[in-house]
Write a protein that holds these residues in place. Structure first.
Motif, short mmCIF file in Angstrom:
data_model
loop_
_atom_site.label_atom_id
_atom_site.label_comp_id
_atom_site.label_asym_id
_atom_site.label_seq_id
_atom_site.Cartn_x
_atom_site.Cartn_y
_atom_site.Cartn_z
N LEU A 92 44.49 44.30 42.21
CA LEU A 92 45.54 45.16 42.73
C LEU A 92 44.98 46.57 42.78
CD1 LEU A 92 48.53 44.57 43.54
CD2 LEU A 92 49.17 45.41 41.28
N GLY A 150 46.70 41.12 39.43
CA GLY A 150 47.99 40.54 39.78
C GLY A 150 47.83 39.10 40.21
N THR A 195 52.74 41.46 38.20
CA THR A 195 51.78 42.30 37.48
C THR A 195 52.52 43.04 36.38
OG1 THR A 195 49.98 43.92 37.76
CG2 THR A 195 52.01 44.32 39.01
N GLY A 238 48.26 43.57 33.68
CA GLY A 238 48.90 42.75 34.70
C GLY A 238 48.29 41.38 34.89
#
Length: 246
Positions: A16, A25, A35, A171
């Protein structure tokens, strides 16, 4: 996972990319990425990051990805919006317990590109788990720790793990195996100096956040003739995470 072929089955996990950094994520729907909430807030100012400035790169590996999508909008628990600005220990604990974000992508990811993961119920302490993430010093390749454990469940549904994570692992999905299939149990929020990682129990948050995204999708689009006024601001305080800054 230095060999691109090792990504088979992990295509729904991605990097991400954020202004000035990154998190990890995972897809839990064709256009939904799970996330940590602190990833969508600026670590220095506490301000929410504009959704359009965030890009999800599924199966990212050394400069290329299976597919990339910009984020259309994101939501976090209302509890987190309040708690992450707090200075006291109770606020920091609450921020970790609600450190979950759900992101709507600008376009769905096809089944030919990646298959989303499902969410799992919280098992008992001592359960074997695995973590897949990008991180400091390994931001170009996906790294997997195939065997670690959920050590305990703390008050407020904070989960403890002995998994080896680092900056950028924020995340990252924590997986548990159910009937031969991997399900997401939690997402990495923070880590202590002793090396224990923390994550929240995401099961109650995912339906709530998904419903809020759907309500946002149903709202009339804001035109040039009208402005939506939002309330925000405030300086973000440290929530005790050791890799809050991606």
């Amino acid at each position: 996972m230095d060999n691109p072929g090792e990504l088979l089955g992990w295509e729904a996990v991605g990097r991400l990319d954020l202004p000035g950094g990154f998190c990890t994520g995972a897809l839990i729907g064709r256009d939904l990425v799970l996330t940590a909430a602190h990833c969508v807030f600026d670590a220095k100012t506490g301000a929410p990051r504009p959704a359009r400035g965030i890009v999800f790169r599924a199966g990212y590996h050394r400069g290329s990805e299976i597919t990339a999508r910009r984020v259309l909008r994101w939501v976090v628990p209302e509890r987190y919006e309040v708690a992450h600005l707090g200075k006291d220990a109770a606020s920091r604990a609450e921020a970790i317990a609600s450190d979950v974000a759900l992101l709507r992508l600008e376009a769905p990811v096809s089944s030919a590109e990646a298959d989303p993961f499902r969410v799992h119920e919280v098992p008992a302490g001592g359960t074997d788990v695995s973590v897949v993430s990008y991180g400091k010093g390994r931001s170009e390749v996906l790294s997997r720790e195939p065997s670690c454990q959920m050590t305990r469940r703390y008050r407020g549904d904070i989960l403890g793990f002995d998994c080896d994570v680092t900056f950028g692992s924020s995340g990252a999905p924590v997986f548990v195996r159910e009937n031969g299939r991997l399900r997401i149990l939690s997402v990495i929020s923070s880590i202590t100096d002793s090396g224990e990682a923390y994550g929240s129990s995401i099961q109650a948050f995912v339906p709530e956040l998904s419903a809020r995204l759907s309500r946002e999708d149903a709202r009339p689009k804001v035109t040039a003739g009208a402005r939506r006024i939002t309330v925000g601001g405030g300086v973000r305080q440290d929530i005790g995470a050791r890799f809050v800054r991606p």
